[in-house]
Motif scaffolding. Structure first.
Motif, mmCIF file in Angstrom:
data_model
loop_
_atom_site.group_PDB
_atom_site.id
_atom_site.type_symbol
_atom_site.label_atom_id
_atom_site.label_comp_id
_atom_site.label_asym_id
_atom_site.label_seq_id
_atom_site.Cartn_x
_atom_site.Cartn_y
_atom_site.Cartn_z
ATOM 1 N N VAL A 72 0.850 -1.205 0.000
ATOM 2 C CA VAL A 72 0.000 0.000 0.000
ATOM 3 C C VAL A 72 0.879 1.246 0.000
ATOM 4 O O VAL A 72 1.510 1.567 1.001
ATOM 5 C CB VAL A 72 -0.946 0.013 1.224
ATOM 6 N N MET A 73 0.905 1.937 -1.140
ATOM 7 C CA MET A 73 1.650 3.199 -1.271
ATOM 8 C C MET A 73 0.740 4.196 -1.983
ATOM 9 O O MET A 73 0.733 4.272 -3.214
ATOM 10 C CB MET A 73 2.946 2.963 -2.055
ATOM 11 N N PRO A 74 -0.042 4.968 -1.225
ATOM 12 C CA PRO A 74 -1.118 5.793 -1.803
ATOM 13 C C PRO A 74 -0.660 6.873 -2.774
ATOM 14 O O PRO A 74 -1.408 7.256 -3.668
ATOM 15 C CB PRO A 74 -1.777 6.425 -0.566
ATOM 16 N N LYS A 75 0.556 7.395 -2.620
ATOM 17 C CA LYS A 75 0.967 8.565 -3.404
ATOM 18 C C LYS A 75 1.416 8.224 -4.819
ATOM 19 O O LYS A 75 1.593 9.107 -5.639
ATOM 20 C CB LYS A 75 2.073 9.313 -2.669
ATOM 21 N N GLY A 76 1.645 6.974 -5.114
ATOM 22 C CA GLY A 76 2.083 6.591 -6.452
ATOM 23 C C GLY A 76 1.502 5.247 -6.823
ATOM 24 O O GLY A 76 0.420 4.867 -6.374
ATOM 25 N N ILE A 77 2.252 4.474 -7.642
ATOM 26 C CA ILE A 77 1.773 3.144 -7.991
ATOM 27 C C ILE A 77 1.924 2.238 -6.769
ATOM 28 O O ILE A 77 2.856 2.375 -5.988
ATOM 29 C CB ILE A 77 2.533 2.579 -9.215
ATOM 30 N N ASN A 78 0.964 1.310 -6.607
ATOM 31 C CA ASN A 78 1.001 0.451 -5.424
ATOM 32 C C ASN A 78 1.953 -0.728 -5.638
ATOM 33 O O ASN A 78 2.624 -0.838 -6.681
ATOM 34 C CB ASN A 78 -0.404 -0.023 -5.050
ATOM 35 N N GLY A 79 1.995 -1.634 -4.672
ATOM 36 C CA GLY A 79 2.944 -2.733 -4.731
ATOM 37 C C GLY A 79 2.721 -3.666 -5.903
ATOM 38 O O GLY A 79 3.674 -4.098 -6.568
ATOM 39 N N ARG A 80 1.446 -3.994 -6.189
ATOM 40 C CA ARG A 80 1.163 -4.894 -7.307
ATOM 41 C C ARG A 80 1.556 -4.262 -8.633
ATOM 42 O O ARG A 80 2.185 -4.913 -9.491
ATOM 43 C CB ARG A 80 -0.339 -5.234 -7.293
ATOM 44 N N GLU A 81 1.248 -2.960 -8.814
ATOM 45 C CA GLU A 81 1.605 -2.256 -10.047
ATOM 46 C C GLU A 81 3.134 -2.144 -10.174
ATOM 47 O O GLU A 81 3.686 -2.267 -11.281
ATOM 48 C CB GLU A 81 0.966 -0.872 -10.065
ATOM 49 N N THR A 82 3.801 -1.923 -9.044
ATOM 50 C CA THR A 82 5.273 -1.846 -9.046
ATOM 51 C C THR A 82 5.863 -3.172 -9.501
ATOM 52 O O THR A 82 6.788 -3.205 -10.347
ATOM 53 C CB THR A 82 5.787 -1.503 -7.637
ATOM 54 N N TYR A 83 5.348 -4.277 -8.982
ATOM 55 C CA TYR A 83 5.903 -5.590 -9.347
ATOM 56 C C TYR A 83 5.662 -5.893 -10.823
ATOM 57 O O TYR A 83 6.511 -6.490 -11.495
ATOM 58 C CB TYR A 83 5.287 -6.670 -8.466
ATOM 59 N N GLU A 84 4.488 -5.470 -11.332
ATOM 60 C CA GLU A 84 4.209 -5.685 -12.761
ATOM 61 C C GLU A 84 5.254 -4.987 -13.633
ATOM 62 O O GLU A 84 5.691 -5.532 -14.654
ATOM 63 C CB GLU A 84 2.809 -5.149 -13.097
#
Length: 673
Positions: A607-619
């Motif tokens: 959960v990182m509200p200010k940018g891309i979240n963890g799932r989007e980061t891993y993608e």
């Protein structure tokens, strides 16, 4: 049929128009003045549905004027209003309305009542036509004596024919109908009465007191009261009764009764009808029950969402209280005077984490890991635990009795949550005993093939049932309906604890696709928890690992977390575990980092509200570094976003706050894949 709908609100008019369209033409009016004009026209309506509260001329005034006019006095008028003050309904009937329906209304009940009054109007109109015909015939018969004799014979024959027709109408009415003598005895009844109530013939009823042979489930005093009302007012309107048939069935009916007078105004007999509203009432009760269940579920969902947000923030705050003491304890000597205070800080932090875990449990819809477990084992382990021993010592007047069925079927579930559920229920049962008593803990196999109280439908099959009972003072019916709401037992019932215990129980059972059955009276309370059984075997538990088992070998780990304190805690713990730790504050920075250099593993906040979240980061990362190893961390419970990331290739999920053991084991397991 023409039905006039009078309501100043467009939505109400349209809703009623749709309901009434099944009966014929609907005429709409938005005020009393228009209603008077339409009702007084050359083509008046057959029935009027009218609101009471309208600008200008209200419903009561319209009704009074309609009943004062000969042309409109016989039009059946039904009030349909949201007014619920005492006397509103009786005022409507006094002004001449035939029925009164409260808003919000059930469309099925509105249809049924309108249908009944339309039928009654049809029969009344027919009777009036017959009377008019007979009057005309009698007038013609006075022209001369010879014609009078002929017409008299004709009239007698016609009268007999009409009596036969009226008898036919009476017999074929689709509702229960009675003819009652002035002294309250049954003179006749139609075949619907015999068939519906299960009598052999009319002889079983004729000549017997009407009000005492209703087979009412209400008191005899009510029957006497109804008889007195009829004697005084000569009329009874929509009196609700529950009556029993000869075969033991129960009917909900609306009793209406009118008096027939002779030409001199002397009462001849009474005519009573019973409208069977059993199915309509059951449907209404079922709808109310479903609405209550929906309201309760929505309330629990709202509380759960709030609890989830609070839990996430608390977990991040507690990370420093749990993780830093663990790091400090590794660096200070065993005989240091600071050791005990630091251990106390860490212990308090862990207790706070347990409360946060309870908050996460009441966040409905979360995914929790489930393994094969056995309730007998959980009960046995709990009874030998430190928590239970403390409870026993604090309550020496309470006896704990167990009855565990051998061969108990296994179930799939979260051992942590089911164990917490058991602990909460045993604690509550102990607290319910004020002086001395017994808490019983049992587990048994059951096969469910019929509904449980509070559930419209249950899945048929095998269940492992955990039952915790006490012989304390019991729970009131009022409290029983709300005990699973968070904080209710603490704030309203003044129980100790956090007020989350039973909310945890309820949500745990729901997440396990199970059911809860609660029975309580002045002799005690019993909670029965139904967990779906499985034929899968128990897994062998892994031995507890030592620190040396999960130390790293200098591998590089990239910490991705938007909170500076979390990054600091994670990097220091990784260093203690033997890893080379780097940290970035966002998913975008992590993507840039892995473009320039490789890492052995990524510790990724979800959960990182200010940018891309963890799932989007891993993608994005696996597009650059295919097969990149990662461990996911979050202050929330395991969500769908976590599952998607794991389906993409991410490894273990760990819940904050971090501990050395939890972090070390997760990283070691992922690196060894």
């Amino acid at each position: 049929m023409r039905i006039l709908i009078v309501d100043d609100e467009l939505v109400s008019r349209e809703k009623l128009r749709k309901i009434m369209s099944a009966f014929g033409q609907c005429i709409l009016a938005e005020n009393g003045k228009d209603a008077m004009r339409i009702a007084s026209s050359q083509n008046p309506p057959d029935l009027i549905l009218m609101d009471i509260l309208m600008p200008g001329m209200d419903g009561y005034e319209v009704c009074k004027k309609l009943k004062a006019k000969r042309k409109t006095s016989d039009i059946p008028l039904i009030f349909i209003s949201g007014k619920s003050e005492e006397g509103d309904e009786s005022k409507g009937f006094e002004l001449g309305a035939v029925d009164y329906i409260r808003k919000p209304f059930n469309p099925s009940i509105v249809k049924a009542r309108v249908r009944t009054h339309l039928e009654l109007k049809k029969y009344r109109d027919r009777l009036e036509e017959l009377v008019d015909e007979r009057t005309l015939e009698l007038n013609d018969a006075t022209k001369n004596m010879q014609a009078e004799m002929i017409e008299r014979k004709y009239a007698e024959d016609a009268l007999e024919a009409e009596k036969f027709k009226l008898k036919e109408y009476f017999e074929n009415l689709p509702i229960l109908a009675y003819k009652v003598t002035i002294d309250g005895k049954i003179a006749d009844c139609n075949n619907v009465v015999i068939k519906t109530l299960g009598f052999a013939s009319k002889n079983d009823l004729i000549g017997k007191p009407f009000f005492s042979t209703l087979h009412t489930l209400d008191t005899q005093e009510k029957a006497k009261r109804l008889f007195e009302i009829w004697k005084q007012k000569k009329k009874i309107k929509n009196e609700e009764l529950r009556i029993a048939t000869r075969k033991g069935g129960i009917l909900d009916v609306l009793l209406n009764m009118d008096t027939i007078f002779d030409k001199d105004g002397i009462p001849i007999h009474g005519l009573s009808t019973h409208l069977d509203v059993t199915e309509l009432k059951r449907a209404d009760e079922k709808q109310k029950s479903l609405e209550n269940q929906l309201h309760r579920a929505q309330k629990m969902e709202s509380l759960g969402i709030m609890a989830g947000g609070i839990a996430h923030d608390l977990n991040n705050i507690l990370s420093g209280i749990v993780s830093y003491p663990e790091l400090l304890l590794m660096d200070i000597p065993m005989d240091s005077p600071l050791r005990k205070p630091i251990e106390t800080i860490r212990s308090s932090g862990i207790k706070a984490v347990d409360v946060v875990a309870d908050l996460l449990t009441i966040t409905r819809g979360v995914a929790i890991g489930k393994d094969v477990l056995n309730l007998n084992n959980l009960v046995t382990e709990y009874l030998g635990s430190a928590e239970h021993q403390i409870l026993e010592r604090a309550n020496p007047f309470v006896k704990f009795k167990t009855e565990l069925e051998s061969g108990l079927l296994n179930t799939r579930g979260s051992e942590t949550h089911v164990r917490k559920t058991l602990l909460n229920l045993v604690f509550n049962a102990t607290e319910a005993i004020e002086e001395s008593g017994t808490v019983s803990i049992s587990a048994e196999n059951r096969y469910l093939d019929e509904p449980l109280k509070g559930y419209e439908d249950v899945r048929q099959g095998e269940y492992a049932v955990l039952r915790i009972a006490d012989d304390g003072c019991g729970i009131s019916q009022k409290d029983l309906e709300r005990i699973f709401e968070p904080f209710y037992t603490k704030k309203v019932m003044n129980r100790s604890g956090t007020g989350l215990g039973l909310a945890v129980v309820w949500n745990t059972v729901q997440d396990h696709n199970g059911y809860i059955n609660v029975n309580s009276n002045e002799n005690g309370t019993a909670f029965e928890l139904y967990f779906p059984a499985t034929r899968q075997e128990l897994l062998v538990r892994e031995a507890t690992a030592s620190l040396e088992d999960y130390l790293g070998r200098g591998e590089t780990v990239l910490v991705v977390d938007d909170e500076e304190r979390q990054r600091e805690i994670a990097t220091k713990m990784l260093a203690k575990l033997g890893y080379n730790a780097e940290a970035v504050s966002s998913g975008e920075e992590a993507t840039t980092y892995v473009k320039e250099r490789s890492v052995d593993l990524i510790l990724l906040d979800m959960v990182m509200p200010k940018g891309i979240n963890g799932r989007e980061t891993y993608e994005e990362i696996i597009k650059i570094r295919h097969g990149q190893k990662a461990v996911i961390a979050s202050g929330y419970a395991k969500t769908r976003e976590v599952q998607i990331a794991q389906e993409l290739g991410a490894g273990e999920y760990i819940k904050k706050p971090y501990t050395l053991e939890k972090l070390g084991i997760a990283l070691k397991k992922e690196l060894e894949k």
